[in-house]
Design a protein around this motif. Structure first.
Motif, PDB file in Angstrom:
ATOM      1  N   TYR A   8       0.842  -1.180   0.000  1.00  0.00           N
ATOM      2  CA  TYR A   8       0.000   0.000   0.000  1.00  0.00           C
ATOM      3  C   TYR A   8       0.883   1.238   0.000  1.00  0.00           C
ATOM      4  O   TYR A   8       1.974   1.231   0.574  1.00  0.00           O
ATOM      5  CB  TYR A   8      -0.910   0.030   1.233  1.00  0.00           C
ATOM      6  CG  TYR A   8      -1.822  -1.168   1.299  1.00  0.00           C
ATOM      7  CD1 TYR A   8      -1.362  -2.368   1.848  1.00  0.00           C
ATOM      8  CD2 TYR A   8      -3.118  -1.127   0.791  1.00  0.00           C
ATOM      9  CE1 TYR A   8      -2.179  -3.485   1.887  1.00  0.00           C
ATOM     10  CE2 TYR A   8      -3.934  -2.245   0.832  1.00  0.00           C
ATOM     11  CZ  TYR A   8      -3.455  -3.422   1.375  1.00  0.00           C
ATOM     12  OH  TYR A   8      -4.258  -4.535   1.409  1.00  0.00           O
TER      13      TYR A   8
ATOM     14  N   GLN B 168       0.731   5.234   1.221  1.00  0.00           N
ATOM     15  CA  GLN B 168      -0.013   6.211   2.015  1.00  0.00           C
ATOM     16  C   GLN B 168       0.716   7.534   2.018  1.00  0.00           C
ATOM     17  O   GLN B 168       1.847   7.620   2.494  1.00  0.00           O
ATOM     18  CB  GLN B 168      -0.239   5.726   3.447  1.00  0.00           C
ATOM     19  CG  GLN B 168      -1.127   6.685   4.252  1.00  0.00           C
ATOM     20  CD  GLN B 168      -1.421   6.187   5.653  1.00  0.00           C
ATOM     21  OE1 GLN B 168      -0.604   5.530   6.285  1.00  0.00           O
ATOM     22  NE2 GLN B 168      -2.616   6.488   6.146  1.00  0.00           N
TER      23      GLN B 168
ATOM     24  N   TYR C 273       3.540   0.345   2.871  1.00  0.00           N
ATOM     25  CA  TYR C 273       3.309  -0.742   3.820  1.00  0.00           C
ATOM     26  C   TYR C 273       3.124  -2.053   3.073  1.00  0.00           C
ATOM     27  O   TYR C 273       2.407  -2.107   2.067  1.00  0.00           O
ATOM     28  CB  TYR C 273       2.055  -0.496   4.650  1.00  0.00           C
ATOM     29  CG  TYR C 273       2.112   0.697   5.570  1.00  0.00           C
ATOM     30  CD1 TYR C 273       1.603   1.933   5.199  1.00  0.00           C
ATOM     31  CD2 TYR C 273       2.676   0.584   6.845  1.00  0.00           C
ATOM     32  CE1 TYR C 273       1.649   3.020   6.047  1.00  0.00           C
ATOM     33  CE2 TYR C 273       2.726   1.675   7.706  1.00  0.00           C
ATOM     34  CZ  TYR C 273       2.210   2.880   7.297  1.00  0.00           C
ATOM     35  OH  TYR C 273       2.262   3.962   8.142  1.00  0.00           O
TER      36      TYR C 273
ATOM     37  N   GLN D 227       1.625  -6.016   3.498  1.00  0.00           N
ATOM     38  CA  GLN D 227       0.540  -6.655   4.255  1.00  0.00           C
ATOM     39  C   GLN D 227       0.446  -8.108   3.822  1.00  0.00           C
ATOM     40  O   GLN D 227       0.579  -8.418   2.644  1.00  0.00           O
ATOM     41  CB  GLN D 227      -0.785  -5.956   3.989  1.00  0.00           C
ATOM     42  CG  GLN D 227      -2.013  -6.626   4.617  1.00  0.00           C
ATOM     43  CD  GLN D 227      -2.975  -7.197   3.598  1.00  0.00           C
ATOM     44  OE1 GLN D 227      -3.295  -6.575   2.592  1.00  0.00           O
ATOM     45  NE2 GLN D 227      -3.481  -8.408   3.836  1.00  0.00           N
TER      46      GLN D 227
ATOM     47  N   TYR E 172      -4.698 -10.645   9.261  1.00  0.00           N
ATOM     48  CA  TYR E 172      -4.148  -9.721   8.277  1.00  0.00           C
ATOM     49  C   TYR E 172      -3.104  -8.898   9.029  1.00  0.00           C
ATOM     50  O   TYR E 172      -3.435  -8.249  10.024  1.00  0.00           O
ATOM     51  CB  TYR E 172      -5.229  -8.802   7.726  1.00  0.00           C
ATOM     52  CG  TYR E 172      -6.351  -9.507   6.984  1.00  0.00           C
ATOM     53  CD1 TYR E 172      -7.351 -10.176   7.687  1.00  0.00           C
ATOM     54  CD2 TYR E 172      -6.423  -9.502   5.599  1.00  0.00           C
ATOM     55  CE1 TYR E 172      -8.382 -10.821   7.018  1.00  0.00           C
ATOM     56  CE2 TYR E 172      -7.459 -10.136   4.925  1.00  0.00           C
ATOM     57  CZ  TYR E 172      -8.433 -10.797   5.642  1.00  0.00           C
ATOM     58  OH  TYR E 172      -9.458 -11.429   4.983  1.00  0.00           O
TER      59      TYR E 172
ATOM     60  N   PHE F 118       0.226  -6.120   8.933  1.00  0.00           N
ATOM     61  CA  PHE F 118       0.940  -5.093   8.184  1.00  0.00           C
ATOM     62  C   PHE F 118       2.364  -4.950   8.706  1.00  0.00           C
ATOM     63  O   PHE F 118       2.630  -5.143   9.901  1.00  0.00           O
ATOM     64  CB  PHE F 118       0.241  -3.746   8.336  1.00  0.00           C
ATOM     65  CG  PHE F 118      -1.125  -3.682   7.698  1.00  0.00           C
ATOM     66  CD1 PHE F 118      -2.257  -4.069   8.418  1.00  0.00           C
ATOM     67  CD2 PHE F 118      -1.295  -3.238   6.404  1.00  0.00           C
ATOM     68  CE1 PHE F 118      -3.515  -4.008   7.851  1.00  0.00           C
ATOM     69  CE2 PHE F 118      -2.554  -3.170   5.817  1.00  0.00           C
ATOM     70  CZ  PHE F 118      -3.660  -3.559   6.550  1.00  0.00           C
ATOM     71  N   GLY F 119       3.257  -4.567   7.809  1.00  0.00           N
ATOM     72  CA  GLY F 119       4.591  -4.177   8.217  1.00  0.00           C
ATOM     73  C   GLY F 119       4.572  -2.780   8.800  1.00  0.00           C
ATOM     74  O   GLY F 119       3.557  -2.078   8.754  1.00  0.00           O
ATOM     75  N   GLY F 120       5.700  -2.381   9.367  1.00  0.00           N
ATOM     76  CA  GLY F 120       5.788  -1.082  10.016  1.00  0.00           C
ATOM     77  C   GLY F 120       5.924   0.089   9.058  1.00  0.00           C
ATOM     78  O   GLY F 120       5.836   1.242   9.478  1.00  0.00           O
TER      79      GLY F 120
END
Lengths: 118, 110
Positions: B37, B39, B88, B90, B99, B101-103
């Protein structure tokens, strides 16, 4: 076109509860699993869980068991997320995300900022 | 829980540079279930790459994704100013259902 309208920002006292809404247009929420994702300020993303609006089935990430309650009203095409016993750790933006069978989040609402005050 | 670790946490690049960021999982992830993703500041995340290497609608062709098992990467062949964002990864696992997510990797453009 999938559109998600989330409720406005909330300022709530520590220990209180809050209920957020996510109203869908362009699709019927009964055809999707409605997921919720949390993002703390300047931090990463956490999956909270999902609800099947057709039958009310839910599944929560272990961390959010007892903290979050997801519901849905198919008549208004709206999903809800209630957060209880709020603390500063709950200050975050909360996103709703509809998924059918995919394992990714293609659609994101604009998010609702929840700020917990002491 | 399958933990995703992204590196670097922050990176800086000049326009035209090639950049690569990585996402490492604590347990193997099916390539079908690893996604990325983008952002931008103040905005909601956007699906950018799904199932390791498939670009989401509207994503420029300078982006690519690759990987398998526990190591995945997102590459920008020639970075542009508009690519400044946090990315990110996921992953999805079916049992237990999760589910994750990475940091995130924050990409800054010089």
């Amino acid at each position: 076109e999938v559109q998600l309208q989330q409720s406005g920002a909330e300022l709530v006292r520590s220990g209180a509860s809050v209920k957020l809404s996510c109203t869908a247009s362009g699709f019927n929420i009964k055809d999707y699993y409605m997921h919720w994702v949390k993002q703390r300020p300047e931090q990463g993303l956490e999956w909270i869980g999902w609800i099947d609006p057709e039958n009310g089935d839910t599944e929560y990430a272990p961390k959010f068991q007892g903290k979050a309650t997801m519901t849905a009203d198919t008549s208004s095409n709206t999903a809800y997320l209630q957060l209880s016993s709020l603390t500063s750790e709950d200050t975050a933006v909360y996103y709703c995300n509809p998924i059918t069978t995919a394992s990714w989040f293609a659609y994101w609402g604009q998010g609702t900022l929840v700020t917990v005050s002491a | 829980e399958n933990v995703l670790t992204q590196s670097p946490a922050i990176m800086s690049a000049s326009p035209g540079e090639k950049v690569t960021m990585t996402c490492r999982a604590s347990s193997s992830v099916s390539s079908s279930y690893l996604h990325w993703y983008q952002q931008k500041s103040g905005a909601s995340p956007k699906l950018w790459i799904y199932s390791t290497s498939n670009l989401a609608s509207g994503v420029p062709a300078r982006f690519s994704g690759s990987g398998s098992g526990t190591s995945y990467s997102l590459t920008i062949s020639s970075v542009e100013a508009e690519d400044a964002a946090t990315y990110y990864c996921q992953q999805y696992s079916g049992y237990p259902l999760m589910y994750t997510f990475g940091g995130g990797t924050k990409l800054e453009i010089k």
